[in-house]
Write a protein that holds these residues in place. Structure first.
Motif, PDB file in Angstrom:
ATOM      1  N   ALA A  75      23.935  48.085  35.362  1.00 47.51           N
ATOM      2  CA  ALA A  75      21.683  47.962  34.968  1.00 47.51           C
ATOM      3  C   ALA A  75      21.675  46.977  34.414  1.00 47.51           C
ATOM      4  O   ALA A  75      20.395  46.961  34.363  1.00 47.51           O
ATOM      5  CB  ALA A  75      22.365  48.315  32.732  1.00 47.51           C
ATOM      6  N   PHE A  76      22.550  46.341  35.027  1.00 44.30           N
ATOM      7  CA  PHE A  76      22.362  44.505  35.804  1.00 44.30           C
ATOM      8  C   PHE A  76      20.667  43.916  36.484  1.00 44.30           C
ATOM      9  O   PHE A  76      20.853  44.500  37.799  1.00 44.30           O
ATOM     10  CB  PHE A  76      23.139  43.158  35.442  1.00 44.30           C
ATOM     11  CG  PHE A  76      23.851  43.080  34.763  1.00 44.30           C
ATOM     12  CD1 PHE A  76      23.899  41.748  34.363  1.00 44.30           C
ATOM     13  CD2 PHE A  76      24.274  43.647  34.243  1.00 44.30           C
ATOM     14  CE1 PHE A  76      24.339  41.593  33.017  1.00 44.30           C
ATOM     15  CE2 PHE A  76      25.136  43.855  32.942  1.00 44.30           C
ATOM     16  CZ  PHE A  76      24.934  42.494  32.355  1.00 44.30           C
ATOM     17  N   PRO A  77      19.452  43.669  36.772  1.00 43.77           N
ATOM     18  CA  PRO A  77      18.322  44.072  37.575  1.00 43.77           C
ATOM     19  C   PRO A  77      18.787  42.519  38.303  1.00 43.77           C
ATOM     20  O   PRO A  77      17.737  42.466  38.802  1.00 43.77           O
ATOM     21  CB  PRO A  77      17.379  43.676  36.436  1.00 43.77           C
ATOM     22  CG  PRO A  77      17.789  42.903  34.951  1.00 43.77           C
ATOM     23  CD  PRO A  77      19.463  43.248  34.737  1.00 43.77           C
ATOM     24  N   VAL A  78      19.796  41.745  37.979  1.00 43.94           N
ATOM     25  CA  VAL A  78      19.699  40.758  38.719  1.00 43.94           C
ATOM     26  C   VAL A  78      21.614  40.074  39.164  1.00 43.94           C
ATOM     27  O   VAL A  78      22.133  40.624  38.535  1.00 43.94           O
ATOM     28  CB  VAL A  78      19.222  39.212  38.096  1.00 43.94           C
ATOM     29  CG1 VAL A  78      18.468  39.291  36.939  1.00 43.94           C
ATOM     30  CG2 VAL A  78      20.586  38.945  36.326  1.00 43.94           C
ATOM     31  N   PRO A  79      21.441  39.448  40.319  1.00 45.57           N
ATOM     32  CA  PRO A  79      22.532  39.842  40.444  1.00 45.57           C
ATOM     33  C   PRO A  79      23.289  38.842  39.833  1.00 45.57           C
ATOM     34  O   PRO A  79      23.135  38.074  38.723  1.00 45.57           O
ATOM     35  CB  PRO A  79      22.647  38.330  41.652  1.00 45.57           C
ATOM     36  CG  PRO A  79      21.321  38.483  41.999  1.00 45.57           C
ATOM     37  CD  PRO A  79      20.449  38.149  40.622  1.00 45.57           C
ATOM     38  N   VAL A  80      25.145  39.394  39.022  1.00 44.45           N
ATOM     39  CA  VAL A  80      25.469  38.815  38.766  1.00 44.45           C
ATOM     40  C   VAL A  80      27.188  38.298  39.574  1.00 44.45           C
ATOM     41  O   VAL A  80      27.731  39.140  40.687  1.00 44.45           O
ATOM     42  CB  VAL A  80      26.587  40.471  38.445  1.00 44.45           C
ATOM     43  CG1 VAL A  80      27.714  39.197  36.570  1.00 44.45           C
ATOM     44  CG2 VAL A  80      25.817  40.231  37.211  1.00 44.45           C
ATOM     45  N   VAL A  81      27.949  37.081  38.857  1.00 46.27           N
ATOM     46  CA  VAL A  81      28.406  36.467  39.909  1.00 46.27           C
ATOM     47  C   VAL A  81      29.924  35.798  38.870  1.00 46.27           C
ATOM     48  O   VAL A  81      29.764  35.634  38.216  1.00 46.27           O
ATOM     49  CB  VAL A  81      28.341  35.204  40.161  1.00 46.27           C
ATOM     50  CG1 VAL A  81      29.200  33.963  41.270  1.00 46.27           C
ATOM     51  CG2 VAL A  81      26.565  35.078  41.248  1.00 46.27           C
ATOM     52  N   LEU A  82      31.006  36.413  39.846  1.00 45.92           N
ATOM     53  CA  LEU A  82      32.221  36.287  39.025  1.00 45.92           C
ATOM     54  C   LEU A  82      33.028  35.312  39.317  1.00 45.92           C
ATOM     55  O   LEU A  82      33.398  35.463  40.439  1.00 45.92           O
ATOM     56  CB  LEU A  82      33.061  37.450  39.538  1.00 45.92           C
ATOM     57  CG  LEU A  82      32.260  39.044  38.981  1.00 45.92           C
ATOM     58  CD1 LEU A  82      33.322  40.383  39.228  1.00 45.92           C
ATOM     59  CD2 LEU A  82      31.675  39.254  37.505  1.00 45.92           C
ATOM     60  N   LEU A  83      33.819  34.534  38.723  1.00 45.19           N
ATOM     61  CA  LEU A  83      34.698  33.861  38.755  1.00 45.19           C
ATOM     62  C   LEU A  83      35.998  33.102  38.524  1.00 45.19           C
ATOM     63  O   LEU A  83      36.702  33.621  37.337  1.00 45.19           O
ATOM     64  CB  LEU A  83      33.969  32.297  38.159  1.00 45.19           C
ATOM     65  CG  LEU A  83      35.365  30.791  38.470  1.00 45.19           C
ATOM     66  CD1 LEU A  83      35.055  30.364  39.615  1.00 45.19           C
ATOM     67  CD2 LEU A  83      34.620  30.049  37.146  1.00 45.19           C
ATOM     68  N   PRO A  84      36.947  33.545  39.219  1.00 47.66           N
ATOM     69  CA  PRO A  84      38.715  34.602  39.303  1.00 47.66           C
ATOM     70  C   PRO A  84      38.652  32.926  37.570  1.00 47.66           C
ATOM     71  O   PRO A  84      38.476  31.664  38.467  1.00 47.66           O
ATOM     72  CB  PRO A  84      39.437  34.800  39.996  1.00 47.66           C
ATOM     73  CG  PRO A  84      37.893  35.107  41.285  1.00 47.66           C
ATOM     74  CD  PRO A  84      36.886  34.193  40.301  1.00 47.66           C
ATOM     75  N   GLY A  85      39.386  33.077  36.601  1.00 44.66           N
ATOM     76  CA  GLY A  85      39.905  32.399  36.256  1.00 44.66           C
ATOM     77  C   GLY A  85      41.667  33.062  35.365  1.00 44.66           C
ATOM     78  O   GLY A  85      42.478  33.397  36.607  1.00 44.66           O
ATOM     79  N   ASN A  86      42.351  32.338  34.758  1.00 43.42           N
ATOM     80  CA  ASN A  86      43.322  32.076  34.774  1.00 43.42           C
ATOM     81  C   ASN A  86      44.140  33.506  34.438  1.00 43.42           C
ATOM     82  O   ASN A  86      45.212  34.096  34.378  1.00 43.42           O
ATOM     83  CB  ASN A  86      44.304  31.099  33.495  1.00 43.42           C
ATOM     84  CG  ASN A  86      43.528  30.865  31.830  1.00 43.42           C
ATOM     85  OD1 ASN A  86      42.423  30.990  32.037  1.00 43.42           O
ATOM     86  ND2 ASN A  86      44.099  31.551  31.268  1.00 43.42           N
ATOM     87  N   HIS A  87      43.415  34.464  33.379  1.00 39.62           N
ATOM     88  CA  HIS A  87      43.965  35.574  33.096  1.00 39.62           C
ATOM     89  C   HIS A  87      43.651  36.336  34.542  1.00 39.62           C
ATOM     90  O   HIS A  87      44.161  36.949  34.737  1.00 39.62           O
ATOM     91  CB  HIS A  87      42.984  36.272  32.226  1.00 39.62           C
ATOM     92  CG  HIS A  87      42.996  35.940  30.401  1.00 39.62           C
ATOM     93  ND1 HIS A  87      44.252  36.773  30.478  1.00 39.62           N
ATOM     94  CD2 HIS A  87      43.097  34.806  30.120  1.00 39.62           C
ATOM     95  CE1 HIS A  87      43.931  36.059  28.216  1.00 39.62           C
ATOM     96  NE2 HIS A  87      44.232  34.622  28.903  1.00 39.62           N
ATOM     97  N   ASP A  88      42.634  36.632  35.540  1.00 41.41           N
ATOM     98  CA  ASP A  88      42.452  37.375  36.435  1.00 41.41           C
ATOM     99  C   ASP A  88      42.221  36.147  38.162  1.00 41.41           C
ATOM    100  O   ASP A  88      41.556  36.405  38.414  1.00 41.41           O
ATOM    101  CB  ASP A  88      41.136  38.165  36.813  1.00 41.41           C
ATOM    102  CG  ASP A  88      40.062  37.354  35.525  1.00 41.41           C
ATOM    103  OD1 ASP A  88      40.606  35.615  35.966  1.00 41.41           O
ATOM    104  OD2 ASP A  88      38.987  37.803  35.907  1.00 41.41           O
ATOM    105  N   PRO A  89      43.526  35.688  38.638  1.00 41.98           N
ATOM    106  CA  PRO A  89      43.204  34.716  39.319  1.00 41.98           C
ATOM    107  C   PRO A  89      43.117  35.493  40.826  1.00 41.98           C
ATOM    108  O   PRO A  89      43.526  36.025  40.979  1.00 41.98           O
ATOM    109  CB  PRO A  89      44.463  33.286  39.216  1.00 41.98           C
ATOM    110  CG  PRO A  89      45.291  34.599  38.794  1.00 41.98           C
ATOM    111  CD  PRO A  89      45.215  35.409  37.562  1.00 41.98           C
ATOM    112  N   LEU A  90      42.952  34.402  41.696  1.00 40.53           N
ATOM    113  CA  LEU A  90      42.859  35.134  43.278  1.00 40.53           C
ATOM    114  C   LEU A  90      44.535  34.894  43.458  1.00 40.53           C
ATOM    115  O   LEU A  90      44.946  34.201  45.215  1.00 40.53           O
ATOM    116  CB  LEU A  90      42.195  34.103  43.739  1.00 40.53           C
ATOM    117  CG  LEU A  90      40.783  34.868  43.615  1.00 40.53           C
ATOM    118  CD1 LEU A  90      39.498  33.843  44.076  1.00 40.53           C
ATOM    119  CD2 LEU A  90      39.834  36.710  44.044  1.00 40.53           C
TER     120      LEU A  90
END
Length: 386
Positions: A75-90
């Motif tokens: 439903a977001f009308p704009v880009p959403v950028v996600l940064l991996p953190g300590n709970h969900d690292p790469l």
């Protein structure tokens, strides 16, 4: 250029202290907060949204949580950028590499997988410092900024990081702390306009160009100002930065402190609890100190039972509770006890007074109160049969 900064969604958070019914509502509230972030983006005409780490509670989540996250983000009308953190690292088990993520991720949702400047919309870049494990041994934000050149004319550059800032970290020698002086030099040198950070769940200004967005829904009772997102305005020419908090959270976690030495004090606490709004979205930890008679303690127990039916969570914070019960000879005088009941009363009264005396000598909080609690229950049961 206007954008929304947020962090620490921690979707899929377990919240084990909540009962089953309240836990389900708490999980849904976190998704509802994500939807409200999209609404804020519409209302403010923001160009994009950046989530500064810990989008998910962990890398091991049910695929349904990922699916519900994407349903909210669509439903977001704009880009959403996600940064991996300590709970969900790469790391090797990253949720961002799971088939449930890769097969369903909407086209306007992007994951920052390295520190290369990412053009999120025309005229705006994000430099991210993603986590590749739970225990980094260096300042990831400093690493991400080390090779940056001055920002091109007409372009807004945002640094997105995650972790504890050196000015807030009691362990100033922590290798992974975000060094604020180094980050400030990057901003002063024209290599970026603003830095937005995650990991601290309370919205916090480090300095006018460095902010923690905070968690959009409360996660712990120690948080000062959770439940917000940041609406950030940057003028690429003047390099002026304006930051405004916007409330999106609906839940509250609070500690209620009271001294109870009389029945009037108990009534005051009961009135205070009754006056709290939105009890179904409110978790309360009680820090109670004082000395009550058995009858007053029974009234307290009854009031807390009634309130507990209404709040999402209501419990004593044992580490900060020091409440003694001293039996009063008048407490049981009108209950007409006899035989075994009277014998039990006499034994419990003697033991309760012994407990109180031992606590007074030791001066330590949290004494054993088995007899005191038993007396309160006996008083309530005997009174109920009258």
């Amino acid at each position: 250029m206007r954008f929304i900064a947020t962090a620490d969604w921690q979707l899929g958070m377990t919240a084990r202290f909540l009962g089953d019914e309240a836990r389900a509502r708490f999980h849904q509230a976190r998704l509802d907060a994500v939807r409200r972030i999209g609404e804020v983006a519409v209302e403010t005409e923001a160009s994009f949204v950046v989530v500064c780490g810990d989008v998910f509670e962990s890398n091991q989540l049910d695929r349904a949580i990922i699916a519900k996250t994407f349903e909210a983000l669509r439903a977001f009308p704009v880009p959403v950028v996600l940064l991996p953190g300590n709970h969900d690292p790469l790391d090797a088990a990253s949720i961002y590499d799971a088939r449930a993520f890769l097969d369903r991720v909407p086209d306007h949702v992007h994951v920052l997988r390295d520190a290369a400047p990412f053009t999120v919309v025309e005229g705006a870049e994000i430099v991210g410092a993603p986590w590749f494990g739970k225990h980094p041994t260096r300042d990831l934000v400093a690493d991400a900024c080390s090779g940056l050149l001055p920002t091109p004319d007409g372009v807004v550059r945002v640094i997105a990081g995650h972790g504890v800032a050196s000015t807030l970290n009691p362990d100033r020698d922590a290798l992974a702390a975000i060094d604020v002086p180094t980050l400030t030099k990057v901003l002063d040198g024209g290599c970026a306009h603003v830095a937005v950070l995650g990991d601290r769940h309370s919205t916090t200004e480090i300095e006018p160009r460095i902010w923690y967005a905070g968690a959009p829904e409360v996660t712990a009772r120690v948080e000062d100002d959770p439940g917000n997102v940041l609406v950030v305005d940057v003028d690429p020419g003047s390099r002026d930065v304006s930051v405004v908090r916007r409330r999106v959270g609906r839940w509250s976690f609070d500690v209620v402190e009271e001294r109870l030495d009389s029945l009037e004090d108990v009534h005051r606490l009961a009135d205070r609890l009754r006056a709290i709004p939105d009890k179904e979205r409110h978790a309360i930890w009680l820090a109670l100190v004082g000395t009550l008679s058995t009858s007053s303690k029974a009234s307290l127990d009854s009031a807390l039972d009634d309130a507990g039916d209404l709040f999402a969570h209501l419990d004593l914070w044992e580490r900060h509770t020091d409440l003694a019960v001293l039996p009063d000879d008048h407490d049981f005088a009108d209950l007409g006890l006899s035989g075994f009941a009277q014998a039990a009363l006499d034994e419990l009264t003697a033991q309760a007074r012994s407990e109180a005396a031992a606590h007074e000598v030791s001066g330590e909080a949290g004494p054993e109160t088995v007899a005191q609690d038993a007396l309160s229950l006996l008083y309530r049961l005997a009174g109920a049969r009258r």
